[in-house]
Design an enzyme around this catalytic site. Structure first.
Site, short mmCIF file in Angstrom:
data_model
loop_
_atom_site.label_atom_id
_atom_site.label_comp_id
_atom_site.label_asym_id
_atom_site.label_seq_id
_atom_site.Cartn_x
_atom_site.Cartn_y
_atom_site.Cartn_z
N HIS A 156 39.71 88.35 3.31
CA HIS A 156 38.39 88.03 3.86
C HIS A 156 37.28 88.48 2.91
CE1 HIS A 156 35.77 86.51 6.78
NE2 HIS A 156 36.24 87.10 7.87
N ASP A 381 48.85 68.13 5.55
CA ASP A 381 50.06 67.32 5.37
C ASP A 381 50.57 67.54 3.95
OD1 ASP A 381 52.04 65.44 5.10
OD2 ASP A 381 50.79 63.72 5.62
#
Length: 432
Positions: A156, A381
């Site tokens: 982060h 994908d």
């Protein structure tokens, strides 16, 4: 079900990072985040009838090859954060890649009601890592049935939600059709928002939950449910109390949950208490700074909505929607006035000091929300279809995470509360 890691390796960029890019300063927004905390998500891919173990092994090889290629564009993710020096050493040391075997079948795990928190967290690297850890850690999980779960953890310190899902989408594109089809990202946020002296806001720390166990509940709002909430919120649209705008999906779901939390607090304490709701706001396209849309890093601020009860207070859904809208509109207006790094730093400082003040006032309820909605969550994908489901990982702190469902018209809410608060909250869900 058990998860057993059987392989660990470092995946380095397929091309060496140029010397001119090897020292990347972090921005003042990156500065405020801890260096050992990671943002994590998991992508789940059921097996199709044509696949077997050989094809699954090839998938791992494809992921590793494409990861090496995409790291040439996302080169800071192959480096290391130099604590105290305010920069990323883009040294091509690489991202960590783990392979794990999972007993059982993915379809059983995905059944509603069996989304086991403990197992889910074993499918992704831990959210707390040593300061010297790779900035990107991937875990490839193979279920006995051939189904896959890909856990991804990014530091982060240099990554927000936008950067996380932009990277995953770029990696998936690389794996499916080639890195030449990826739009290169930009990592120059520090040139707009350089590092600053942060001693005034370093003391801000969310309230510790101590030894209290945090419970987690997943609530699914489909498209029809959200339409119904919008209708309820708009009931008084022509009256003085109704909203003067068309509420968004995110606003009505956030309002529904916050309202339940307010009423749960009322049931627990015997009266309405002051309540604040916070929401991370992406500042891309919302400031006057010429920040590219594909700018990576932490470029967000915080919207703060508030409810201060009085003798005549009511907590209707349209009221809560209005509070959220007012908080968000105020924050967006602040962002629109920001034309340089000092303006951004001023916004950041005021928000952090405000949060510090709120957290130090114990009689105020604070509910921290985060949203992954509208990110390309289900576009990952890699060449074998979109994920069946995308989840977060469990965090031992109170809060609410919202993300789109697979169809794109609904929202999943992950609510984390201490046990007594969770029991009261669940009772209120049926009453609002």
């Amino acid at each position: 079900m058990k998860v057993q890691i059987f392989s660990r390796k470092l995946i380095t960029p397929s091309s060496t990072t140029p010397n001119s890019l090897q020292k990347l300063p972090i921005s003042c927004l990156d500065q405020i985040l801890p260096s050992n905390f990671y943002t994590s998500c998991i992508f789940y891919y059921p097996v199709s009838g044509e696949e077997d173990g050989v094809h699954t092994a090839e998938k791992s090889e494809q992921l590793q090859k494409s990861l090496s290629e995409i790291l040439t564009l996302y080169y800071p993710l192959g480096g290391r954060y130099m604590k105290g020096n305010l920069f990323i050493d883009c040294n091509d040391n690489g991202a960590e890649y783990l392979e794990a075997k999972v007993s059982g079948c993915l379809s059983e795990f995905l059944k509603e009601g069996e989304l086991q928190t403990e197992l889910r967290n074993h499918l992704a690297p831990p959210v707390i890592q040593p300061d010297s850890s790779p900035l990107l850690i991937v875990q490839f999980n193979l279920f006995e049935c051939g189904g896959l779960a890909i856990g991804i953890s990014l530091s982060h310190k240099i990554v927000d939600g936008f950067t996380l899902f932009t990277f995953v989408d770029a990696w998936a594109t690389t794996c499916r059709i080639g890195v030449d089809k990826v739009r290169p990202p930009t990592f120059q946020l520090a040139s707009f928002c350089p590092p600053k002296e942060l001693s005034a806001i370093k003391a801000f720390v969310p309230r510790s939950e101590g030894d209290n166990k945090i419970f987690e509940k997943r609530i699914v709002f489909n498209g029809a449910a959200i339409s119904n909430l919008k209708a309820v919120a708009n009931d008084n649209v022509n009256g003085p109390a109704g909203p003067k705008f068309e509420p968004t999906r995110l606003q009505v779901v956030t309002a529904f949950i916050w309202r339940a939390l307010i009423r749960a607090s009322q049931a627990r304490n015997g009266c309405l208490s002051p309540s604040f709701q916070t929401q991370i706001v992406d500042m891309r396209r919302r400031t006057a700074l010429p920040v590219p849309e594909n700018m990576c890093g932490n470029f967000g601020t915080m919207s703060i909505a508030q409810f201060i009860p009085d003798d005549d207070s009511t907590v209707q859904l349209h009221d809560v929607v209005n509070w959220i809208h007012e908080g968000m509109s105020s924050t967006i207006s602040e962002c629109a006035k920001a034309s340089n790094g000092d303006d951004i730093f001023s916004i950041l400082t005021k928000k952090m000091l405000k949060m510090k003040e709120i957290f130090e006032t114990t009689e105020i309820d604070v509910h921290m929300f985060n949203s992954w909605c509208r990110f390309p969550t289900y576009e990952a994908d890699f060449g074998w279809g979109r994920p069946e489901w995308v989840s977060n990982v469990y965090l031992p702190m109170e809060g609410v995470l919202l993300l789109d469902n697979k169809d794109g018209d609904g929202i999943e809410a992950w609510v984390r509360l201490k046990e007594n608060r969770m029991l009261d909250f669940q009772e209120m869900l049926d009453l609002v």
